[in-house]
Scaffold this motif. Structure first.
Motif, PDB file in Angstrom:
ATOM      1  N   UNK A   1       0.792  -1.225   0.000  1.00  0.00           N
ATOM      2  CA  UNK A   1       0.000   0.000   0.000  1.00  0.00           C
ATOM      3  C   UNK A   1       0.821   1.269   0.000  1.00  0.00           C
ATOM      4  N   UNK A   2       2.152   1.155   0.044  1.00  0.00           N
ATOM      5  CA  UNK A   2       2.980   2.358   0.114  1.00  0.00           C
ATOM      6  C   UNK A   2       3.118   3.055  -1.224  1.00  0.00           C
ATOM      7  N   UNK A   3       2.942   2.317  -2.321  1.00  0.00           N
ATOM      8  CA  UNK A   3       3.043   2.895  -3.671  1.00  0.00           C
ATOM      9  C   UNK A   3       4.400   3.553  -3.909  1.00  0.00           C
ATOM     10  N   UNK A   4       5.457   2.915  -3.409  1.00  0.00           N
ATOM     11  CA  UNK A   4       6.807   3.463  -3.589  1.00  0.00           C
ATOM     12  C   UNK A   4       7.562   2.687  -4.653  1.00  0.00           C
TER      13      UNK A   4
ATOM     14  N   UNK B   1       9.881   3.633  -8.433  1.00  0.00           N
ATOM     15  CA  UNK B   1      11.338   3.606  -8.434  1.00  0.00           C
ATOM     16  C   UNK B   1      11.830   3.018  -9.752  1.00  0.00           C
ATOM     17  N   UNK B   2      12.773   3.685 -10.387  1.00  0.00           N
ATOM     18  CA  UNK B   2      13.363   3.214 -11.626  1.00  0.00           C
ATOM     19  C   UNK B   2      14.859   3.013 -11.406  1.00  0.00           C
TER      20      UNK B   2
ATOM     21  N   UNK C   1      11.695  13.040   2.460  1.00  0.00           N
ATOM     22  CA  UNK C   1      10.250  13.144   2.601  1.00  0.00           C
ATOM     23  C   UNK C   1       9.487  11.963   2.041  1.00  0.00           C
ATOM     24  N   UNK C   2      10.108  11.213   1.133  1.00  0.00           N
ATOM     25  CA  UNK C   2       9.447  10.031   0.566  1.00  0.00           C
ATOM     26  C   UNK C   2       9.309   8.909   1.582  1.00  0.00           C
TER      27      UNK C   2
ATOM     28  N   UNK D   1      12.172  -3.677   2.222  1.00  0.00           N
ATOM     29  CA  UNK D   1      11.010  -3.756   1.356  1.00  0.00           C
ATOM     30  C   UNK D   1      10.951  -2.684   0.298  1.00  0.00           C
ATOM     31  N   UNK D   2      11.805  -1.656   0.409  1.00  0.00           N
ATOM     32  CA  UNK D   2      11.848  -0.599  -0.592  1.00  0.00           C
ATOM     33  C   UNK D   2      12.997  -0.890  -1.550  1.00  0.00           C
ATOM     34  N   UNK D   3      12.725  -0.840  -2.853  1.00  0.00           N
ATOM     35  CA  UNK D   3      13.678  -1.314  -3.856  1.00  0.00           C
ATOM     36  C   UNK D   3      15.005  -0.587  -3.804  1.00  0.00           C
TER      37      UNK D   3
END
Length: 477
Positions: free
Chosen positions: A2-5, A9-10, A59-60, A81-83
């Motif tokens: 649900x974080x939509x992060x 990310x590219x 801020x992200x 969990x964040x790429x």
């Protein structure tokens, strides 16, 4: 999710970590040199939190514990969990490992394989063992925080679920992963039913575990294809009979201790050790197969020509007309040629023979290159061919050639022997041949098909239960 992060990310380039393929190469390299290898495995504590984010991007990763909370918490380091955490940690780790190699120098050659936060260092001989110790010393000095309680090593080491035996130079699954793989595949094969979610989760674990299984991994292709097709379907689904046969084959391979496998020797030349050409013919009245072994100068060394009888190959006559299973018949010719001429090395020797074979059936060249098919009985013949090559230490390159270039093999299927010496003919006695897995898997496939047929028959004969409809209460007014 649900974080939509992550979907925003590219990554700037691809990130690749070493795994079973690199381990297999190193085992073949050390085995060819006759080295005695020692390994030491380390675990880095909280690797994903070992870098600082750019201040303008903080801020992200801001959050509040409660919606009405006055405090906003900002995570300044990598977050699990964040790429981007995996991306930047991979570059930090690579920089540290490259610098360590530079400091140690070529006089103490070692290999350092890092997958996420798991590091394995291995080296041969006295100088290699000294280099391993120095590698962990230098990395610790740079600030890499190792969990020393998880440090382990020796001649038999487990790393990211891969078990390596450096005494025999073999790679496979850890005992726990091997036991899970056997249990899950056998369960799915026997039950024959599963939800799409259950298959998806099981294949996720199975796909990672099978990285070390060189001969078994390609057979996961049909399982992935079917799971993808039923992904959005609800309820309990019936697993097709051929997929159940594949699952049974995987369970048997891991259940008999076959998870540890030897690497193929490093190839030093492109010349094939064995070269043969095969063909097959089928009519309403029968089927024939033929093939010949060719020398390096193009002359014929040996050849065979056999009529395929229903007494020893009943699975080719299930559909009455052998022409309907011509691809299986062509692959049977390749299998027979492999058994006749790829006999491997002398007993007790170690090595690999490379086989180049020609066929005018294009679909079989694809099936063998991918080791993938869902057609009966072609799938089971591919499994038998795979086991034959594995047990004899051979690799097969099945190349498609135009029919006009395969005329000699075609002549053998038509019983035309004018270009062949009868003294060089070899006999393949089909009825007396002991297959490795073909007979057992054919029986299992028939069993699964019978279960499906019985179930369909019950659905036709058993009337559907009539549901009692509730009567509406009449309004007394």
């Amino acid at each position: 999710h649900g974080t939509k992060i992550n979907n925003r990310i590219r990554c700037r380039d691809k990130q690749r970590s070493p795994g079973a393929r690199e381990k297999m190469y190193l085992l073949a390299y050390y085995k060819a040199r006759g080295d005695i290898v020692f390994s030491l495995v380390g675990d880095i504590s909280k690797a994903h939190r070992r870098f600082l984010h750019e201040p303008s991007e903080l801020g992200l990763l801001a959050c509040r514990v409660k919606n009405n909370d006055d405090h906003i918490f900002i995570n300044r380091v990598g977050t699990f969990g964040v790429a981007s955490a995996s991306y930047w940690w991979g570059r930090i780790a690579a920089a540290g490992i490259r610098l360590t190699h530079e400091i140690i120098g070529p006089q103490r050659p070692i290999e350092m394989l890092i997958f996420a936060d798991d590091l394995e260092s291995l080296g041969a001989g006295l100088e290699g063992r000294r280099g391993i110790v120095l590698a962990y010393l230098y990395l610790s000095t740079m600030g890499f925080p190792f969990k020393w309680s998880k440090q382990r090593g020796g001649l038999k080491v487990e790393w990211i679920g891969l078990f390596t035996d450096y005494t025999t130079m073999r790679l496979g699954l850890s005992p726990s992963r091997s036991a899970w793989m056997e249990t899950w595949t056998r369960k799915m094969a026997v039950l024959g039913r599963a939800t799409s979610k259950e298959m998806e989760q099981g294949l996720g674990r199975l796909g990672f575990a099978a990285n070390a299984l060189t001969w078994e991994r390609p057979f996961l292709g049909p399982l992935y294809a079917w799971t993808s097709a039923v992904r959005n379907k609800r309820g309990i689904l019936r697993i097709p009979a051929m997929l159940r046969t594949i699952l049974w084959f995987l369970a048997e391979r891991t259940g008999d201790g076959g998870s540890l496998q030897e690497p193929a020797p490093l190839r030093t030349t492109d010349r094939a050790d064995v070269t043969f050409f095969t063909d097959a013919k089928a009519t309403e009245h029968g089927a024939w197969i033929g093939g010949f072994l060719q020398s390096q100068d193009g002359s014929i060394i040996e050849w065979f020509s056999e009529e395929v009888l229903e007494s020893w190959a009943p699975w080719l006559f299930i559909r009455k007309d052998p022409k309907r299973v011509i691809a299986s018949l062509e692959l049977l010719a390749t299998l027979v040629a492999t058994r006749l001429w790829a006999k491997g090395l002398r007993k007790g020797a170690r090595g690999t023979c490379w086989i180049k074979a020609g066929t005018d059936n294009l679909s079989n060249s694809y099936a063998v290159s991918k080791w993938m098919s869902t057609k009966y009985p072609l799938t089971i013949l591919i499994m038998e061919l795979s086991e034959t090559l594995r047990t004899r230490g051979c690799e097969l390159h099945l190349e498609w050639i135009p029919r006009e270039r395969n005329q000699l093999a075609d002549d053998l299927t038509n019983q035309d022997f004018k270009h062949f010496s009868l003294d060089s003919r070899v006999q393949f006695v089909g009825g007396d041949t002991r297959w490795l897995v073909l007979d057992g898997l054919m029986a299992k496939a028939q069993e699964f098909h019978m279960e499906l047929a019985e179930e369909r028959k019950r659905k036709v004969t058993d009337p559907k239960p009539v549901k009692n409809k509730k009567r509406k209460k009449l309004d007394p007014w």
